[in-house]
Write an enzyme that holds these catalytic residues in place. Sequence first.
Site, PDB file in Angstrom:
ATOM      1  N   SER A 167       0.834  -1.209   0.000  1.00  0.00           N
ATOM      2  CA  SER A 167       0.000   0.000   0.000  1.00  0.00           C
ATOM      3  C   SER A 167       0.866   1.255   0.000  1.00  0.00           C
ATOM      4  O   SER A 167       1.983   1.245   0.519  1.00  0.00           O
ATOM      5  CB  SER A 167      -0.894   0.012   1.240  1.00  0.00           C
ATOM      6  OG  SER A 167      -1.668   1.183   1.274  1.00  0.00           O
ATOM      7  N   ASN A 206      -0.912   4.011   0.995  1.00  0.00           N
ATOM      8  CA  ASN A 206      -1.787   4.810   1.857  1.00  0.00           C
ATOM      9  C   ASN A 206      -1.150   4.908   3.252  1.00  0.00           C
ATOM     10  O   ASN A 206      -1.096   3.928   3.994  1.00  0.00           O
ATOM     11  CB  ASN A 206      -3.158   4.116   1.906  1.00  0.00           C
ATOM     12  CG  ASN A 206      -4.154   4.822   2.805  1.00  0.00           C
ATOM     13  OD1 ASN A 206      -3.791   5.446   3.807  1.00  0.00           O
ATOM     14  ND2 ASN A 206      -5.420   4.721   2.457  1.00  0.00           N
ATOM     15  N   GLY A 257      -2.052   6.262   6.064  1.00  0.00           N
ATOM     16  CA  GLY A 257      -2.931   5.958   7.204  1.00  0.00           C
ATOM     17  C   GLY A 257      -3.042   4.459   7.421  1.00  0.00           C
ATOM     18  O   GLY A 257      -2.926   3.953   8.540  1.00  0.00           O
ATOM     19  N   ASP A 280      -7.617  -4.554   1.520  1.00  0.00           N
ATOM     20  CA  ASP A 280      -8.603  -3.855   0.708  1.00  0.00           C
ATOM     21  C   ASP A 280      -9.797  -3.615   1.620  1.00  0.00           C
ATOM     22  O   ASP A 280     -10.300  -4.538   2.265  1.00  0.00           O
ATOM     23  CB  ASP A 280      -9.014  -4.632  -0.537  1.00  0.00           C
ATOM     24  CG  ASP A 280      -9.608  -3.661  -1.543  1.00  0.00           C
ATOM     25  OD1 ASP A 280      -8.880  -2.758  -2.002  1.00  0.00           O
ATOM     26  OD2 ASP A 280     -10.821  -3.745  -1.842  1.00  0.00           O
ATOM     27  N   PHE A 287      -8.129   8.532   9.160  1.00  0.00           N
ATOM     28  CA  PHE A 287      -8.058   8.864   7.735  1.00  0.00           C
ATOM     29  C   PHE A 287      -9.402   8.537   7.075  1.00  0.00           C
ATOM     30  O   PHE A 287     -10.315   8.016   7.726  1.00  0.00           O
ATOM     31  CB  PHE A 287      -6.909   8.098   7.066  1.00  0.00           C
ATOM     32  CG  PHE A 287      -7.088   6.604   7.033  1.00  0.00           C
ATOM     33  CD1 PHE A 287      -6.798   5.836   8.147  1.00  0.00           C
ATOM     34  CD2 PHE A 287      -7.568   5.957   5.892  1.00  0.00           C
ATOM     35  CE1 PHE A 287      -6.978   4.448   8.132  1.00  0.00           C
ATOM     36  CE2 PHE A 287      -7.736   4.571   5.863  1.00  0.00           C
ATOM     37  CZ  PHE A 287      -7.443   3.822   6.991  1.00  0.00           C
ATOM     38  N   GLY A 288      -9.476   8.848   5.792  1.00  0.00           N
ATOM     39  CA  GLY A 288     -10.650   8.466   5.000  1.00  0.00           C
ATOM     40  C   GLY A 288     -11.968   8.901   5.633  1.00  0.00           C
ATOM     41  O   GLY A 288     -12.168  10.071   5.965  1.00  0.00           O
ATOM     42  N   TYR A 289     -12.859   7.936   5.838  1.00  0.00           N
ATOM     43  CA  TYR A 289     -14.208   8.218   6.315  1.00  0.00           C
ATOM     44  C   TYR A 289     -14.325   8.225   7.846  1.00  0.00           C
ATOM     45  O   TYR A 289     -15.430   8.273   8.388  1.00  0.00           O
ATOM     46  CB  TYR A 289     -15.180   7.186   5.736  1.00  0.00           C
ATOM     47  CG  TYR A 289     -15.272   7.225   4.217  1.00  0.00           C
ATOM     48  CD1 TYR A 289     -16.115   8.126   3.574  1.00  0.00           C
ATOM     49  CD2 TYR A 289     -14.499   6.382   3.424  1.00  0.00           C
ATOM     50  CE1 TYR A 289     -16.200   8.178   2.188  1.00  0.00           C
ATOM     51  CE2 TYR A 289     -14.566   6.423   2.031  1.00  0.00           C
ATOM     52  CZ  TYR A 289     -15.411   7.318   1.425  1.00  0.00           C
ATOM     53  OH  TYR A 289     -15.496   7.383   0.059  1.00  0.00           O
ATOM     54  N   LYS A 298      -8.915   3.353  18.311  1.00  0.00           N
ATOM     55  CA  LYS A 298      -9.586   2.962  17.049  1.00  0.00           C
ATOM     56  C   LYS A 298      -8.990   1.657  16.527  1.00  0.00           C
ATOM     57  O   LYS A 298      -9.717   0.738  16.140  1.00  0.00           O
ATOM     58  CB  LYS A 298      -9.442   4.067  15.998  1.00  0.00           C
ATOM     59  CG  LYS A 298     -10.114   3.670  14.687  1.00  0.00           C
ATOM     60  CD  LYS A 298      -9.443   4.123  13.435  1.00  0.00           C
ATOM     61  CE  LYS A 298      -9.884   3.300  12.248  1.00  0.00           C
ATOM     62  NZ  LYS A 298      -9.287   3.722  10.985  1.00  0.00           N
ATOM     63  N   HIS A 339     -12.352  -2.706  12.008  1.00  0.00           N
ATOM     64  CA  HIS A 339     -12.497  -3.813  11.044  1.00  0.00           C
ATOM     65  C   HIS A 339     -11.133  -4.423  10.729  1.00  0.00           C
ATOM     66  O   HIS A 339     -10.984  -5.624  10.586  1.00  0.00           O
ATOM     67  CB  HIS A 339     -13.177  -3.289   9.772  1.00  0.00           C
ATOM     68  CG  HIS A 339     -12.623  -1.988   9.256  1.00  0.00           C
ATOM     69  ND1 HIS A 339     -12.434  -0.892  10.065  1.00  0.00           N
ATOM     70  CD2 HIS A 339     -12.173  -1.613   8.027  1.00  0.00           C
ATOM     71  CE1 HIS A 339     -11.926   0.097   9.350  1.00  0.00           C
ATOM     72  NE2 HIS A 339     -11.751  -0.320   8.120  1.00  0.00           N
TER      73      HIS A 339
HETATM   74  P1  IMP Z   1      -8.435   0.784  -0.854  1.00  0.00           P
HETATM   75  O1  IMP Z   1      -8.542  -0.397   0.070  1.00  0.00           O
HETATM   76  O2  IMP Z   1      -7.042   1.221  -1.053  1.00  0.00           O
HETATM   77  O3  IMP Z   1      -9.227   0.577  -2.101  1.00  0.00           O
HETATM   78  O4  IMP Z   1      -9.076   2.027  -0.120  1.00  0.00           O
HETATM   79  C1  IMP Z   1     -10.021   1.886   0.853  1.00  0.00           C
HETATM   80  C2  IMP Z   1     -10.642   3.211   1.194  1.00  0.00           C
HETATM   81  O5  IMP Z   1     -11.678   2.919   2.151  1.00  0.00           O
HETATM   82  C3  IMP Z   1      -9.682   4.154   1.912  1.00  0.00           C
HETATM   83  O6  IMP Z   1      -9.075   5.052   1.051  1.00  0.00           O
HETATM   84  C4  IMP Z   1     -10.636   4.877   2.851  1.00  0.00           C
HETATM   85  O7  IMP Z   1     -11.292   5.872   2.173  1.00  0.00           O
HETATM   86  C5  IMP Z   1     -11.693   3.848   3.189  1.00  0.00           C
HETATM   87  N1  IMP Z   1     -11.337   3.197   4.456  1.00  0.00           N
HETATM   88  C6  IMP Z   1     -10.887   1.926   4.634  1.00  0.00           C
HETATM   89  N2  IMP Z   1     -10.618   1.702   5.923  1.00  0.00           N
HETATM   90  C7  IMP Z   1     -10.879   2.848   6.568  1.00  0.00           C
HETATM   91  C8  IMP Z   1     -10.768   3.241   7.932  1.00  0.00           C
HETATM   92  O8  IMP Z   1     -10.340   2.503   8.820  1.00  0.00           O
HETATM   93  N3  IMP Z   1     -11.144   4.495   8.193  1.00  0.00           N
HETATM   94  C9  IMP Z   1     -11.614   5.351   7.263  1.00  0.00           C
HETATM   95  N4  IMP Z   1     -11.710   5.058   5.988  1.00  0.00           N
HETATM   96  C10 IMP Z   1     -11.350   3.806   5.635  1.00  0.00           C
END
Ligand code: IMP
Length: 203
Positions: free
Chosen positions: A14, A16, A18, A75, A158-160, A181, A186
């Site tokens: 990854s 990402n 966060g 994912d 991060f994210g949502y 957290k 999850h």
């Molecule tokens: P991907 O798995 O890289 O396709 O991205 C998953 C996306 O889901 C992330 O960019 C976040 O927007 C969202 N996401 C997944 N897990 C979390 C979390 O723990 N907190 C907030 N957003 C999440």
Amino acid sequence: MKKKIDNEEIVIASHNKGKVSEIKDLLKNYDLKILSSSDLGIEEPEENGSSFEENAIIKSSVTSALSKTVSLSDDSGLCVNALGGQPGIYSARWAGPDKDFLYAAEKIHENLLEKGADDYSAYFICVLAVSWPDGDHKVFKGRVDGTLSFPPRGDNGFGYDPIFTPLGYTHTFGEMEPEFKHSISHRNHAFNLFSKELLIEKQ
Ligand code: IMP
């Protein structure tokens, strides 16, 4: 049965920050040298699968083949019940090229208002995939249920995170201390299944 992953290098598939930081935190009690795709300059492959599982396997298998080490991918995404599970596997894409999650949160809110929905329940899914350089892989799935609220609250995570309050709590993930957290997320649920089967705790 696959042998345990111990005292070796593992690459988190990854870019990402966060996600990588949450996974590193979860792996801190294990004797592993943890790197990420960014550290090795490995591009993230296109996520063209039709499920969390398929996308997780695409990321871990490509990264494992290129790095020639065990690779762990995540994912994950947010599924909103009143929106038929959207954004789901498209959670990252709803934030657009600038990865603007305030914009993505607003989009969810607008969709709920347009539908006149009174059900604001949602859940996060995390699928962890582990791939070995010999082509083998395994997946582990975790879920946390909760409720959405607007406007977003909290600067952590991060994210949502700022719009999601897990069931049984009053604070959003964005308002919680990261360690807390991480202990109820999850990702933690999926990680527990993974660590029980494949990891050995440091003595
Ligand atoms: P991907 O798995 O890289 O396709 O991205 C998953 C996306 O889901 C992330 O960019 C976040 O927007 C969202 N996401 C997944 N897990 C979390 C979390 O723990 N907190 C907030 N957003 C999440």
